[in-house]
Design a protein around this motif. Structure first.
Motif, short mmCIF file in Angstrom:
data_model
loop_
_atom_site.label_atom_id
_atom_site.label_comp_id
_atom_site.label_asym_id
_atom_site.label_seq_id
_atom_site.Cartn_x
_atom_site.Cartn_y
_atom_site.Cartn_z
N PHE A 1 0.83 -1.20 0.00
CA PHE A 1 0.00 0.00 0.00
C PHE A 1 0.86 1.24 0.00
N VAL A 2 0.45 2.28 -0.72
CA VAL A 2 1.18 3.54 -0.75
C VAL A 2 0.33 4.68 -0.16
N ALA A 3 -0.87 4.86 -0.69
CA ALA A 3 -1.70 5.97 -0.23
C ALA A 3 -3.15 5.72 -0.62
N ILE A 4 -4.06 6.33 0.15
CA ILE A 4 -5.49 6.18 -0.12
C ILE A 4 -6.18 7.52 0.16
N ILE A 5 -7.25 7.77 -0.57
CA ILE A 5 -8.02 9.00 -0.38
C ILE A 5 -9.50 8.69 -0.46
N SER A 6 -10.24 9.34 0.42
CA SER A 6 -11.69 9.26 0.36
C SER A 6 -12.22 10.26 -0.66
#
Length: 123
Positions: A46-51
């Motif tokens: 995993f690197v990054a996540i955004i809602s």
């Protein structure tokens, strides 16, 4: 729904790149979009996540302060701005979309995967 990632390339350490991932197809309504990467011989991480609802973000520890994830909901597109790149960032980067923030930890929760774009950082 199809996710099309782009923007990878070969850069020197310290440089910047911006990845894009556009969703197309039937109505795209996933709540979360994320970036993962897989380095040669290593597992996907995993690197990054955004809602997409409130722009809340989470980052993997090693990219905090260097990478920024953002989204343009009107274009159904997620971006990953990568600054101060290091050779350890070399990997194929995949975008993903899903209903819950759990996609950051559990790949089986991902609804859609992009095809990947290669980022190579030379020392």
């Amino acid at each position: 729904v199809q996710l099309q990632a782009s923007g990878g390339g070969l850069v020197q350490a310290g440089a910047s790149l911006k990845l894009s991932c556009a969703a197309s197809g039937r109505t795209f309504s996933s709540n979360y979009m994320a970036w993962f990467r897989q380095a040669p011989g290593k597992e996907r991480e995993f690197v990054a996540i955004i809602s997409r609802n409130d722009d809340t973000t989470l980052y993997e520890e090693s990219v905090k302060g260097r990478f920024t994830i953002s989204t343009d909901n009107a274009k159904n597109t997620v971006y990953l701005q990568m600054n101060s790149l290091k050779p350890d960032d070399t990997a194929v980067y995949f975008c993903a979309a899903g209903a819950t923030v759990g996609i950051s930890r559990y790949g089986n929760l991902v609804d859609f995967w992009g095809q990947g774009t290669l980022v190579t950082v030379s020392s």
